[in-house]
Write an enzyme that holds these catalytic residues in place. Structure first.
Site, PDB file in Angstrom:
ATOM      1  N   THR A  55       5.622  10.010   3.989  1.00 18.16           N
ATOM      2  CA  THR A  55       6.716  10.794   4.601  1.00 18.16           C
ATOM      3  C   THR A  55       8.094  10.171   4.390  1.00 18.16           C
ATOM      4  OG1 THR A  55       6.558   9.565   6.673  1.00 18.16           O
ATOM      5  CG2 THR A  55       5.141  11.524   6.442  1.00 18.16           C
ATOM      6  N   ARG A  88       8.927   2.032   5.813  1.00 16.79           N
ATOM      7  CA  ARG A  88       8.812   3.464   5.515  1.00 16.79           C
ATOM      8  C   ARG A  88       7.355   3.835   5.279  1.00 16.79           C
ATOM      9  NH1 ARG A  88      12.871   6.149   1.320  1.00 16.79           N
ATOM     10  NH2 ARG A  88      11.313   5.400  -0.137  1.00 16.79           N
ATOM     11  N   ASP A 147      11.249  -0.515  -5.927  1.00 18.27           N
ATOM     12  CA  ASP A 147      11.010  -0.976  -4.560  1.00 18.27           C
ATOM     13  C   ASP A 147      11.523  -2.404  -4.437  1.00 18.27           C
ATOM     14  OD1 ASP A 147       9.715  -2.279  -2.296  1.00 18.27           O
ATOM     15  OD2 ASP A 147       8.509  -0.479  -2.129  1.00 18.27           O
ATOM     16  N   ASP A 183       9.120  -5.118  -3.019  1.00 18.01           N
ATOM     17  CA  ASP A 183       8.070  -5.468  -3.980  1.00 18.01           C
ATOM     18  C   ASP A 183       8.622  -6.341  -5.101  1.00 18.01           C
ATOM     19  OD1 ASP A 183       6.093  -4.123  -2.650  1.00 18.01           O
ATOM     20  OD2 ASP A 183       6.096  -2.365  -3.962  1.00 18.01           O
TER      21      ASP A 183
HETATM   22  C1  PRP Z   1      12.961  -0.004   1.988  1.00 16.98           C
HETATM   23  C2  PRP Z   1      14.350  -0.595   2.015  1.00 16.98           C
HETATM   24  C3  PRP Z   1      14.948   0.054   3.220  1.00 16.98           C
HETATM   25  C4  PRP Z   1      14.332   1.428   3.211  1.00 16.98           C
HETATM   26  C5  PRP Z   1      15.326   2.411   2.696  1.00 16.98           C
HETATM   27  O1  PRP Z   1      12.142  -0.673   2.868  1.00 16.98           O
HETATM   28  O2  PRP Z   1      14.355  -1.985   2.078  1.00 16.98           O
HETATM   29  O3  PRP Z   1      14.667  -0.618   4.428  1.00 16.98           O
HETATM   30  O4  PRP Z   1      13.188   1.345   2.341  1.00 16.98           O
HETATM   31  O5  PRP Z   1      14.852   3.698   2.744  1.00 16.98           O
HETATM   32  P1  PRP Z   1      15.449   4.809   3.719  1.00 16.98           P
HETATM   33  O6  PRP Z   1      16.939   4.773   3.576  1.00 16.98           O
HETATM   34  O7  PRP Z   1      14.867   6.089   3.161  1.00 16.98           O
HETATM   35  O8  PRP Z   1      14.979   4.551   5.110  1.00 16.98           O
HETATM   36  P2  PRP Z   1      10.570  -0.401   3.003  1.00 16.98           P
HETATM   37  O9  PRP Z   1      10.328   0.593   4.097  1.00 16.98           O
HETATM   38  O10 PRP Z   1       9.995  -0.078   1.677  1.00 16.98           O
HETATM   39  O11 PRP Z   1      10.005  -1.756   3.563  1.00 16.98           O
HETATM   40  P3  PRP Z   1      10.003  -3.237   2.929  1.00 16.98           P
HETATM   41  O12 PRP Z   1      11.415  -3.719   2.918  1.00 16.98           O
HETATM   42  O13 PRP Z   1       9.152  -3.983   3.897  1.00 16.98           O
HETATM   43  O14 PRP Z   1       9.409  -3.164   1.556  1.00 16.98           O
HETATM   44  N1  URA Z   2      13.334   1.590  -0.814  1.00 18.53           N
HETATM   45  C1  URA Z   2      13.355   0.903  -1.980  1.00 18.53           C
HETATM   46  O1  URA Z   2      12.991  -0.295  -2.015  1.00 18.53           O
HETATM   47  N2  URA Z   2      13.751   1.532  -3.090  1.00 18.53           N
HETATM   48  C2  URA Z   2      14.140   2.825  -3.086  1.00 18.53           C
HETATM   49  O2  URA Z   2      14.514   3.357  -4.147  1.00 18.53           O
HETATM   50  C3  URA Z   2      14.123   3.521  -1.869  1.00 18.53           C
HETATM   51  C4  URA Z   2      13.717   2.884  -0.752  1.00 18.53           C
END
Ligand code: PRP
Ligand code: URA
Length: 208
Positions: free
Chosen positions: A106, A102, A197, A200
């Site tokens: 945005t 993400r 997150d 993280d």
């Molecule tokens: C997070 C999570 C999902 C997404 C959910 O990933 O693991 O994939 O956000 O959000 P959405 O429903 O609004 O699309 P992130 O993009 O933070 O990446 P990461 O897993 O690499 O930290």
């Molecule tokens: N991705 C995450 O890891 N946490 C949230 O709350 C939303 C998106």
């Protein structure tokens, strides 16, 4: 709204520890694995079986074998925290990977990697712990449908109503199995109360 929330006491217990901001990454990873085991049981409770005889030390017994192959697809990177539980339960599983991230401003996900095994008639377990806006899951489901998937279950830890509605509207055939349906999203599109997150917290990459 169509979502299957697993109400087992152990699910609630583990989820509470995942939400706790004092839970450190090593413990967080262990809890994520344990919770996924429980969610996977729900996500596969309708799998077909074929009868199979087995020789016990005493006599021949009637048994069963799973009759539908399983494909697991974690969305990188947070979905990796759910993968080990699935490969442990389903030893013959084939694994695909979809990389989505993400944009912090945005909240729109950008695809950066995709590698899938042949899918055919398999039950596809799409693994992503956070269903927030639903944008990432929707992109992943599009990819899976284009690859021929006909039986998809999305397993997540925490879902927001916004994401569930989006998936229900666009993909009514996709089941969603979760540990919790939370209240909603904040202005940064994070789930409330959520757990922060997930990626993280899994890998210790957060700034606080
Ligand atoms: C997070 C999570 C999902 C997404 C959910 O990933 O693991 O994939 O956000 O959000 P959405 O429903 O609004 O699309 P992130 O993009 O933070 O990446 P990461 O897993 O690499 O930290
Ligand atoms: N991705 C995450 O890891 N946490 C949230 O709350 C939303 C998106």
């Amino acid at each position: 709204m169509s979502i299957e929330v697993v109400h087992h006491p152990l699910v609630k217990h583990i989820l509470t520890r995942l939400r706790d901001l004092t839970t450190e990454p090593a413990q967080f990873r262990a809890l994520a694995r344990q919770l996924t085991l429980l969610l996977a049981v729900e996500a596969t409770r309708d799998l077909p079986l074929r009868e199979q005889q087995v020789q016990t030390p005493l006599e021949l017994a009637q048994g069963y074998a799973l009759a539908q192959p399983i494909v697991a697809v974690p969305i990188l990177r947070a979905g990796l925290g759910m993968l080990e539980a699935i490969t442990e339960l389903f030893t013959e599983v084939r694994v695909g990977y979809i990389g989505l991230e993400r944009d912090e401003a945005t909240a729109v996900a950008r695809a950066y990697y995709c590698k899938l095994p042949p899918i055919g008639d398999s039950r596809v377990l799409l693994l992503d712990p956070m269903l927030a806006t639903g944008g990432s899951a929707a992109q992943a489901i599009e990819v899976l449908l284009r690859a021929g998937a006909r039986d998809i279950v999305h397993i997540c830890v925490v879902a927001a109503p916004e994401g569930v509605r989006l998936l229900n509207e666009r993909f009514p055939q996709v089941r969603i199995v979760a540990a919790s349906l939370d209240r909603g999203l904040n202005d940064r599109k994070f789930i409330l109360p959520g757990l922060g997150d997930f990626g993280d917290r899994l890998y210790g990459t957060g700034t606080h």
